[in-house]
Design an enzyme around this catalytic site. Sequence first.
Site, PDB file in Angstrom:
ATOM      1  N   LYS A 184      -4.043   2.989  -3.004  1.00  3.85           N
ATOM      2  CA  LYS A 184      -5.126   3.792  -3.567  1.00  3.85           C
ATOM      3  C   LYS A 184      -4.767   5.271  -3.459  1.00  3.85           C
ATOM      4  O   LYS A 184      -4.249   5.725  -2.441  1.00  3.85           O
ATOM      5  CB  LYS A 184      -6.435   3.508  -2.832  1.00  3.85           C
ATOM      6  CG  LYS A 184      -6.832   2.031  -2.837  1.00  3.85           C
ATOM      7  CD  LYS A 184      -8.066   1.793  -2.004  1.00  3.85           C
ATOM      8  CE  LYS A 184      -8.441   0.318  -1.986  1.00  3.85           C
ATOM      9  NZ  LYS A 184      -7.485  -0.496  -1.210  1.00  3.85           N
TER      10      LYS A 184
ATOM     11  N   ASP B 230       0.821  -1.208   0.000  1.00  5.12           N
ATOM     12  CA  ASP B 230       0.000   0.000   0.000  1.00  5.12           C
ATOM     13  C   ASP B 230       0.859   1.263   0.000  1.00  5.12           C
ATOM     14  O   ASP B 230       2.053   1.240   0.305  1.00  5.12           O
ATOM     15  CB  ASP B 230      -0.926   0.008   1.216  1.00  5.12           C
ATOM     16  CG  ASP B 230      -2.150  -0.868   1.024  1.00  5.12           C
ATOM     17  OD1 ASP B 230      -2.383  -1.310  -0.114  1.00  5.12           O
ATOM     18  OD2 ASP B 230      -2.875  -1.109   2.008  1.00  5.12           O
TER      19      ASP B 230
END
Length: 473
Positions: free
Chosen positions: A270, A248
């Site tokens: 993201k 991540d």
Amino acid sequence: MTLFPIFADLTGRRVLVVGGGAVAVRKTQALLQAGAEVVVGAPRLDPALAALAEQGGIARLDGGFEPAWLAGAWLVVAATDDRAVNAAVSEAARARRVFCNVVDDAELSSFQVPSVVDRSPLIVAISSSGVAPVLARRLRERIESLFDHSLGQLAALAARYRPRIRAARPDLGQRRRFYDWLLDGPVAARLRQQQPGLAEQELEQALRAPQAAPRGSVVLVGAGPGDPGLLTLKALRALNEADIILYDRLVSEGVLALARRDAERVPVGKLPGEDHDATQARIHALMLAQARAGRRVVRLKGGDAFIFGRGGEELEYLRAHDVPYEVVPGITAALACAAYAGIPLTHRDHAQSVRMVTAHCRADQDTLDWAGLARDQQTLAFYMGVGQLDYVTARLLEHGRAPATPFALIENGSRPEQRVVTGTLAELPEIARRRSVRPPALLVIGEVAALADTLQWFGQHQHGLPGPQALAA
């Protein structure tokens, strides 16, 4: 190489320990674990040794050392605090060709006891040849952290199945590949999960399917908030065994640097403004494809995967597609950031409970219990809240939280650039704007937040609105 490494079978063999103090206790206990028949000679015995003698666990010789004590001994350990006595033991042993270890004295020793990593039947021994015992101990600690305690069970299982593996894989190359699978695949994973019965089932199935394609797996790993020192030992092992790491955006470079050097690294974080559901679907597909290709996948997530990390969704997807998985918890941001800011999340005088809340929600989808969150005597930890500070503040004040309630914004918690900004709830949005607080930041609200002003021990600290000079700068 000045010392020849050797592993001695002492089962049922007489070993003499000269000395009755704390060091002799440690040496005696280790020798008993190895199955030796231990004889301890000393004028006085430590209570632990005296108890062993009374129970018949060891034989006892009273008084000062005499060379006759060496009769029938395979080894002798001198563990007294008197070098003259130790030298006498060493000389008597040399004359009788009995190997002797004098604790912490390489010059008088004919053998040395190494630092040991015990994963019986697998044993790793480390020696510095008596030059730097501290270095050997440090190396042992590093190795301890790399090998799970289930490794001994795995070695025993492999030994028990060795004849069948040889019969099922007569080709040496096939057999090597099978052992690689055994050490790295689902059998080892089942043992780590304390499921020995299922581990044996996996092994039986593999032996019945000689040319079965390698089966991959996914390990969901919590990377913590950023400080690599907060990574768990299991997380470190997973990173060192990975073929590919899907990480991540908030995973720190320091954590990634601990991974196996030849592991493929794929960023899947993201970004603000993108369709997070579509990104999550791509992550699911990537995990599945890599696992089905037989690779060991580490899904590396900031903090803890099950605290606002969508880890549950990923496990549900893996289970639905019959992909083996494990979960390694991480230290979540609320715990680590608060600790590094000097904020106890609970305190007998101020907070009897903690609530972890995501502030990453839209007003038209807000299902939070704001009345409950506004009660005092509790600590609130808001994740992903920097973009929602006006909304969070307004809702808490609207439901009765006192305007003077302390807050702390912990930016880049546990990282070298950590900054803690403190103030009161009524001024929260303005202070955050004037102090230019940026994500990632954790918001702590409650009386305990004020303790950061006096207890913070790491990083920068800024209290309240900046003064005129700071604004001018």
